[in-house]
Design a protein around this motif. Structure first.
Motif, PDB file in Angstrom:
ATOM      1  N   PRO A  74     -17.084  -8.155  -4.434  1.00  0.00           N
ATOM      2  CA  PRO A  74     -17.120  -8.108  -2.963  1.00  0.00           C
ATOM      3  C   PRO A  74     -18.217  -9.017  -2.424  1.00  0.00           C
ATOM      4  CG  PRO A  74     -17.887  -6.040  -3.895  1.00  0.00           C
ATOM      5  CD  PRO A  74     -17.408  -6.873  -5.034  1.00  0.00           C
ATOM      6  N   PRO A  75     -18.073  -9.438  -1.176  1.00  0.00           N
ATOM      7  CA  PRO A  75     -19.133 -10.252  -0.582  1.00  0.00           C
ATOM      8  C   PRO A  75     -20.437  -9.458  -0.511  1.00  0.00           C
ATOM      9  CG  PRO A  75     -17.459  -9.684   1.054  1.00  0.00           C
ATOM     10  CD  PRO A  75     -16.973  -9.192  -0.258  1.00  0.00           C
ATOM     11  N   PRO A  76     -21.571 -10.140  -0.539  1.00  0.00           N
ATOM     12  CA  PRO A  76     -22.867  -9.435  -0.556  1.00  0.00           C
ATOM     13  C   PRO A  76     -23.046  -8.431   0.571  1.00  0.00           C
ATOM     14  CG  PRO A  76     -23.182 -11.765  -0.993  1.00  0.00           C
ATOM     15  CD  PRO A  76     -21.735 -11.585  -0.628  1.00  0.00           C
ATOM     16  N   TYR A  77     -22.577  -8.740   1.786  1.00  0.00           N
ATOM     17  CA  TYR A  77     -22.773  -7.804   2.900  1.00  0.00           C
ATOM     18  C   TYR A  77     -21.973  -6.520   2.703  1.00  0.00           C
ATOM     19  CZ  TYR A  77     -18.572 -10.215   4.648  1.00  0.00           C
ATOM     20  OH  TYR A  77     -17.328 -10.773   4.780  1.00  0.00           O
ATOM     21  N   VAL A  78     -20.850  -6.582   2.006  1.00  0.00           N
ATOM     22  CA  VAL A  78     -20.081  -5.372   1.701  1.00  0.00           C
ATOM     23  C   VAL A  78     -20.811  -4.565   0.627  1.00  0.00           C
ATOM     24  CG1 VAL A  78     -17.924  -4.468   0.749  1.00  0.00           C
ATOM     25  CG2 VAL A  78     -17.882  -6.343   2.408  1.00  0.00           C
ATOM     26  N   ALA A  79     -21.288  -5.238  -0.414  1.00  0.00           N
ATOM     27  CA  ALA A  79     -22.026  -4.550  -1.487  1.00  0.00           C
ATOM     28  C   ALA A  79     -23.278  -3.872  -0.930  1.00  0.00           C
ATOM     29  CB  ALA A  79     -22.389  -5.541  -2.582  1.00  0.00           C
ATOM     30  N   GLU A  80     -23.987  -4.554  -0.025  1.00  0.00           N
ATOM     31  CA  GLU A  80     -25.190  -3.968   0.580  1.00  0.00           C
ATOM     32  C   GLU A  80     -24.848  -2.718   1.382  1.00  0.00           C
ATOM     33  OE1 GLU A  80     -27.122  -7.008   2.891  1.00  0.00           O
ATOM     34  OE2 GLU A  80     -27.345  -8.306   1.125  1.00  0.00           O
ATOM     35  N   LYS A  81     -23.767  -2.772   2.150  1.00  0.00           N
ATOM     36  CA  LYS A  81     -23.357  -1.612   2.950  1.00  0.00           C
ATOM     37  C   LYS A  81     -22.973  -0.439   2.057  1.00  0.00           C
ATOM     38  CE  LYS A  81     -22.670   0.180   6.951  1.00  0.00           C
ATOM     39  NZ  LYS A  81     -23.797   0.431   7.835  1.00  0.00           N
ATOM     40  N   MET A  82     -22.270  -0.714   0.956  1.00  0.00           N
ATOM     41  CA  MET A  82     -21.881   0.340   0.023  1.00  0.00           C
ATOM     42  C   MET A  82     -23.113   0.969  -0.609  1.00  0.00           C
ATOM     43  SD  MET A  82     -18.764   0.807   0.246  1.00  0.00           S
ATOM     44  CE  MET A  82     -17.877  -0.041   1.513  1.00  0.00           C
ATOM     45  N   ASN A  83     -24.129   0.162  -0.911  1.00  0.00           N
ATOM     46  CA  ASN A  83     -25.371   0.708  -1.468  1.00  0.00           C
ATOM     47  C   ASN A  83     -26.087   1.601  -0.465  1.00  0.00           C
ATOM     48  OD1 ASN A  83     -25.138  -0.456  -4.016  1.00  0.00           O
ATOM     49  ND2 ASN A  83     -26.152  -2.343  -3.364  1.00  0.00           N
TER      50      ASN A  83
END
Length: 87
Positions: A74-83
């Motif tokens: 996933p794009p970094p902004y999606v991974a950050e939101k999931m974290n």
């Protein structure tokens, strides 16, 4: 934004269980949620209610792919939101 950035989330799997029928003109509430932190695949769980009556439960499985159809992270902004959401 995800699609504009060149990512897609096709449906890989679908599973449904019908508990009760919906009727014409019913007001239905559909709830979708992520029950677990996605890594490479995203599993979405659904419930459909008419008032307090559960009509349908189900899941869909999705994966990120690029515009050429190759699996990608996933794009970094999606991974950050999931974290943030799944601490």
């Amino acid at each position: 934004k995800i699609e504009a950035d060149g990512y897609h989330l096709p449906v890989l799997e679908v599973s449904l269980k019908y508990h009760r029928p919906a009727l014409y003109d019913d007001d239905l509430v559909v709830t979708a949620r992520l029950a677990e932190k996605p890594v490479l695949r995203i599993k979405v769980q659904y419930e459909v209610h008419r008032g307090d009556t559960l009509l349908v439960t189900g899941t869909t499985m999705h994966a990120f792919i690029d515009h050429e159809g190759r699996p990608v992270r996933p794009p970094p902004y999606v991974a950050e939101k999931m974290n943030e959401v799944f601490k």
